[in-house]
Design a protein around this motif. Structure first.
Motif, PDB file in Angstrom:
ATOM      1  N   UNK A 133      23.611  76.668  70.378  1.00  0.00           N
ATOM      2  CA  UNK A 133      24.936  76.248  70.815  1.00  0.00           C
ATOM      3  C   UNK A 133      24.915  74.786  71.198  1.00  0.00           C
ATOM      4  N   UNK A 134      25.983  74.099  70.811  1.00  0.00           N
ATOM      5  CA  UNK A 134      26.176  72.716  71.238  1.00  0.00           C
ATOM      6  C   UNK A 134      27.125  72.744  72.428  1.00  0.00           C
ATOM      7  N   UNK A 135      26.676  72.260  73.574  1.00  0.00           N
ATOM      8  CA  UNK A 135      27.473  72.289  74.806  1.00  0.00           C
ATOM      9  C   UNK A 135      28.019  70.900  75.115  1.00  0.00           C
ATOM     10  N   UNK A 136      29.319  70.837  75.316  1.00  0.00           N
ATOM     11  CA  UNK A 136      29.972  69.570  75.675  1.00  0.00           C
ATOM     12  C   UNK A 136      30.388  69.662  77.137  1.00  0.00           C
ATOM     13  N   UNK A 158      20.961  72.675  84.082  1.00  0.00           N
ATOM     14  CA  UNK A 158      20.819  73.505  82.877  1.00  0.00           C
ATOM     15  C   UNK A 158      19.430  73.400  82.267  1.00  0.00           C
ATOM     16  N   UNK A 159      18.593  72.472  82.800  1.00  0.00           N
ATOM     17  CA  UNK A 159      17.180  72.310  82.362  1.00  0.00           C
ATOM     18  C   UNK A 159      17.093  72.176  80.846  1.00  0.00           C
ATOM     19  N   UNK A 160      17.873  71.289  80.302  1.00  0.00           N
ATOM     20  CA  UNK A 160      17.903  71.073  78.853  1.00  0.00           C
ATOM     21  C   UNK A 160      17.176  69.775  78.527  1.00  0.00           C
ATOM     22  N   UNK A 161      16.284  69.846  77.524  1.00  0.00           N
ATOM     23  CA  UNK A 161      15.523  68.661  77.123  1.00  0.00           C
ATOM     24  C   UNK A 161      16.220  67.868  76.024  1.00  0.00           C
ATOM     25  N   UNK A 162      17.270  68.469  75.424  1.00  0.00           N
ATOM     26  CA  UNK A 162      17.949  67.825  74.293  1.00  0.00           C
ATOM     27  C   UNK A 162      19.362  67.439  74.724  1.00  0.00           C
ATOM     28  N   UNK A 163      19.460  66.317  75.433  1.00  0.00           N
ATOM     29  CA  UNK A 163      20.730  65.920  76.019  1.00  0.00           C
ATOM     30  C   UNK A 163      20.977  64.432  75.754  1.00  0.00           C
ATOM     31  N   UNK A 164      22.273  64.095  75.553  1.00  0.00           N
ATOM     32  CA  UNK A 164      22.610  62.689  75.406  1.00  0.00           C
ATOM     33  C   UNK A 164      23.917  62.375  76.128  1.00  0.00           C
ATOM     34  N   UNK A 165      24.002  61.129  76.613  1.00  0.00           N
ATOM     35  CA  UNK A 165      25.248  60.603  77.167  1.00  0.00           C
ATOM     36  C   UNK A 165      25.905  59.802  76.056  1.00  0.00           C
ATOM     37  N   UNK A 166      27.154  60.113  75.765  1.00  0.00           N
ATOM     38  CA  UNK A 166      27.812  59.493  74.599  1.00  0.00           C
ATOM     39  C   UNK A 166      29.017  58.673  75.049  1.00  0.00           C
ATOM     40  N   UNK A 167      29.089  57.433  74.539  1.00  0.00           N
ATOM     41  CA  UNK A 167      30.192  56.527  74.884  1.00  0.00           C
ATOM     42  C   UNK A 167      30.791  55.950  73.608  1.00  0.00           C
ATOM     43  N   UNK A 168      32.133  55.930  73.545  1.00  0.00           N
ATOM     44  CA  UNK A 168      32.841  55.327  72.413  1.00  0.00           C
ATOM     45  C   UNK A 168      33.216  53.895  72.816  1.00  0.00           C
ATOM     46  N   UNK A 169      32.711  52.928  72.044  1.00  0.00           N
ATOM     47  CA  UNK A 169      32.891  51.504  72.361  1.00  0.00           C
ATOM     48  C   UNK A 169      34.176  50.986  71.718  1.00  0.00           C
ATOM     49  N   UNK A 171      21.631  72.054  72.899  1.00  0.00           N
ATOM     50  CA  UNK A 171      21.959  70.639  72.707  1.00  0.00           C
ATOM     51  C   UNK A 171      23.164  70.331  73.578  1.00  0.00           C
ATOM     52  N   UNK A 172      23.054  69.262  74.406  1.00  0.00           N
ATOM     53  CA  UNK A 172      24.136  68.899  75.323  1.00  0.00           C
ATOM     54  C   UNK A 172      24.589  67.473  75.044  1.00  0.00           C
ATOM     55  N   UNK A 173      25.932  67.305  74.994  1.00  0.00           N
ATOM     56  CA  UNK A 173      26.529  65.969  74.890  1.00  0.00           C
ATOM     57  C   UNK A 173      27.477  65.802  76.079  1.00  0.00           C
ATOM     58  N   UNK A 174      27.295  64.691  76.798  1.00  0.00           N
ATOM     59  CA  UNK A 174      28.144  64.407  77.949  1.00  0.00           C
ATOM     60  C   UNK A 174      28.898  63.102  77.671  1.00  0.00           C
ATOM     61  N   UNK A 175      30.197  63.186  77.270  1.00  0.00           N
ATOM     62  CA  UNK A 175      30.970  61.953  77.016  1.00  0.00           C
ATOM     63  C   UNK A 175      31.177  61.173  78.318  1.00  0.00           C
ATOM     64  N   UNK A 193      16.617  59.574  82.569  1.00  0.00           N
ATOM     65  CA  UNK A 193      15.771  59.803  81.399  1.00  0.00           C
ATOM     66  C   UNK A 193      16.569  60.397  80.233  1.00  0.00           C
ATOM     67  N   UNK A 194      17.898  60.267  80.303  1.00  0.00           N
ATOM     68  CA  UNK A 194      18.772  60.768  79.247  1.00  0.00           C
ATOM     69  C   UNK A 194      19.250  59.567  78.442  1.00  0.00           C
TER      70      UNK A 194
END
Length: 613
Positions: free
Chosen positions: A566-569, A503-514, A481-485, A533-534
């Motif tokens: 593992x959760x990767x940031x 990293x060829x990860x299918x479980x990824x999100x771009x995260x933004x704090x509003x 699981x990948x999170x990219x702030x 596609x993320x």
């Protein structure tokens, strides 16, 4: 630039296989590891007189020689004892190793704490005494003595950071010059009085005795004069610093040390009795003797003062040679930070040298380079370590019964009794003058070292693998699981996204704090233009607490991880080429990474983007 300055000041880096070439021979080991004991005699006589003269006045000089011979007898016992220590413990470490192995770890840590305090005080006292010798010859420098002392400590530290071989030549020659000049002074002074029948003047400061010599007064003078014995243990502590055969060379140096201290100490005390030296805060005893023997403003007077100042400064070098080695042994056992085991670019234990410099320089500044204010703190620690070392060797002979163990046990047993009595005398007589500080610091240091050891043991248990087998390794890929702030769409973010794709990860999100609706809309528009596609996840933070909101989100995601997942940031971070400008950037990222580092199942990847200015 820093590397160029370092190379100029410290010299080129040395390879690990050059270590043997950096070790001491007998010729250079003697001045380096014995300079503390040899130089101590220059102020030990003065310390004895400071106790006797206020009470006995003109009658002080007869018991002075009695005190001197009592100290020499103790010196011989210590030398015989430490020769046995060198034979039994060729790896060095002195009192710490001996006490730990034979009396238990607590006794060993007490010995180590005592030695460490003594080494720090050795540097401070020696430097201050050397400064006093300079200001005795040049009184106009008295207002600058603290600055002079600080500069001298700094030069010593730099010299030792350059490595053992260079420091031995740099600091060895002045030691030999001191020995020669003092022996010339002793011989000349004795000839002038005993052969040429010159009658020395009697100082007007001397008065008739107010009372007779008592046992308490004698013991107090004896305890003050025992500063002449500090540094005797340095040879047994520093055996690994000698060239092969290390043990034999260490024993030779210890024997030569005893002979030199005997000649110089007895000679200086004898001259003090003949020339009726009276302690003076601004003029040392050696300066007064050389003035009587050679006359003021003569070449030999200045040579004696110069070599005395240098040897007293060089005496601190004994501590610079031994304390880093002691720290490296303690670090290996896990009682001080592991960094003290590392050798620097010049194969010296540079972290120990720097630590010793900082502590001793602080003492010099706090006590304004006044030797007499520091002296009450001195000798308690070293005699406590003497006692523990002798007791440890005594127990060893009783346990092992090796060779001619009975006479060896007798020597160490006698040494234990005498050094223990001396330690108690010093502690009692100097307790209210500052010795209580040392007696308080020793248990504190032991407590701290035990806490450090407990921490290292806990870390070892946490990291230790009890059973190694193939179940420890993930043979089948576990979904990551990948999170990219993201704060804004820029080149740094684009580089981080491109890296995330590798990293060829299918479980990824771009995260933004509003925290700003307009800025968030702008970011969403730019993000849509990228046609990724993320998914972009935007979460409002009404209190504008960006890091707290992000951390809460990561904690919630971490709760849903699968076993061994593992959760990767991935954190975008731009780097400024001018180091001093980095303080203007990345503070939020640094705080975030610090918080994330405490989460066991979370990995952090920083993707740097270099800004060329």
């Amino acid at each position: 630039m820093f590397q160029k300055i370092k190379r100029i000041v410290l010299g080129r880096s040395l390879k690990s296989d050059e270590l043997d070439h950096e070790k001491f021979s007998v010729l250079w080991g003697l001045p380096i590891l014995s300079s503390d004991a040899i130089s101590s005699v220059s102020y030990a006589c003065e310390e004895i007189l400071m106790v006797l003269i206020p009470v006995l006045g003109l009658a002080s000089y007869r018991p002075l020689m009695g005190v001197a011979f009592a100290i020499i007898c103790l010196l011989m016992i210590l030398v015989f004892s430490y020769r046995q220590t060198i034979s039994a413990y060729p790896q060095g470490g002195g009192s710490y190793i001996v006490a730990s192995e034979n009396l238990g770890k607590t006794a060993g840590l007490v010995a180590a704490s005592s030695l460490a305090i003594d080494y720090v005080l050795t540097v401070a006292v020696s430097i201050c005494a050397g400064t006093a010798a300079i200001t005795s010859a040049f009184p106009s420098l008295l207002p600058y003595k603290t600055l002079i002392a600080f500069v001298m400590v700094s030069l010593l530290a730099i010299g030792n950071l350059r490595g053992m071989r260079e420091s031995s030549i740099l600091f060895g020659l002045p030691t030999y010059m001191f020995m020669i000049s003092i022996l010339i002074m002793i011989i000349t002074g004795i000839i002038k009085v005993l052969v040429l029948k010159e009658i020395p003047p009697v100082s007007a400061d001397l008065h008739q005795p107010m009372q007779d010599l008592t046992l308490v007064l004698f013991l107090k003078a004896f305890s003050s004069g025992c500063t002449a014995l500090t540094g005797v243990e340095a040879v047994s502590d520093g055996i690994p610093n000698f060239k092969a055969p290390a043990q034999k060379n260490a024993k030779r140096v210890l024997t030569l040390l005893a002979c030199i201290v005997f000649m110089i100490f007895v000679g200086v005390c004898f001259l003090a009795t003949m020339y009726h030296v009276v302690p003076n805060e601004n003029v040392t005893a050696i300066a007064q003797i050389s003035s009587h023997v050679f006359g003021n403003d003569t070449l030999m007077f200045y040579i004696v003062q110069a070599t005395t100042a240098i040897i007293l400064t060089m005496a601190a070098n004994t501590a610079f040679a031994d304390l880093p080695l002691l720290f490296s042994i303690l670090a290996k056992d896990g009682y001080v930070p592991r960094q003290f085991m590392a050798r620097g670019s010049r194969l010296s234990f540079s972290n120990g040298i720097i630590m010793l410099f900082l502590l001793s320089a602080s003492l010099v500044m706090i006590f304004h380079a006044n030797t007499h204010h520091l002296m009450p703190l001195y000798a308690v620690g070293v005699f406590l370590s003497f006692t523990l070392s002798q007791a440890g060797m005594f127990v060893r002979w009783l346990k092992t019964k090796e060779g001619k163990w009975k006479h060896k046990a007798f020597i160490n047993g006698l040494g234990t009794i005498i050094t223990a009595i001396t330690c108690m005398i010093i502690a009692a007589s100097k307790f209210f003058h500052g010795a209580w500080i040392v007696l308080l610091c020793i248990p504190i240091f032991v407590f701290v070292m035990r806490k450090i050891h407990q921490h290292y043991e806990q870390v070892k248990r946490d990291l230790d693998i009890t059973e190694i087998n193939d179940s420890l390794i993930r043979k089948q890929p576990v979904p990551t699981r990948i999170i990219l702030p993201v704060d804004s769409i820029n080149r740094s973010f684009i580089k981080a996204v491109n890296y995330a794709y590798t990293l060829h990860c299918d479980n990824m999100e771009i995260y933004h704090v509003d925290v700003d609706a307009y800025a968030t809309q702008k970011l969403q528009h730019k993000y849509g233009c990228l046609q990724l596609d993320i998914p972009l996840c935007c979460e409002q933070a009404p209190y504008r607490n960006i890091n707290e909101t992000l951390l809460h989100h990561i904690e919630e995601e971490a709760k849903h991880l699968l076993p061994q997942q593992t959760l990767t940031i991935i954190i975008p971070q731009f780097v400024v080429t001018h180091v001093q400008k980095n303080i203007l950037h990345n503070q939020t990222s640094l705080l975030l990474k610090h918080k994330l580092s405490y989460m066991r199942n979370v990995s952090i990847i920083s993707v740097p983007y270099v800004l060329h200015e």
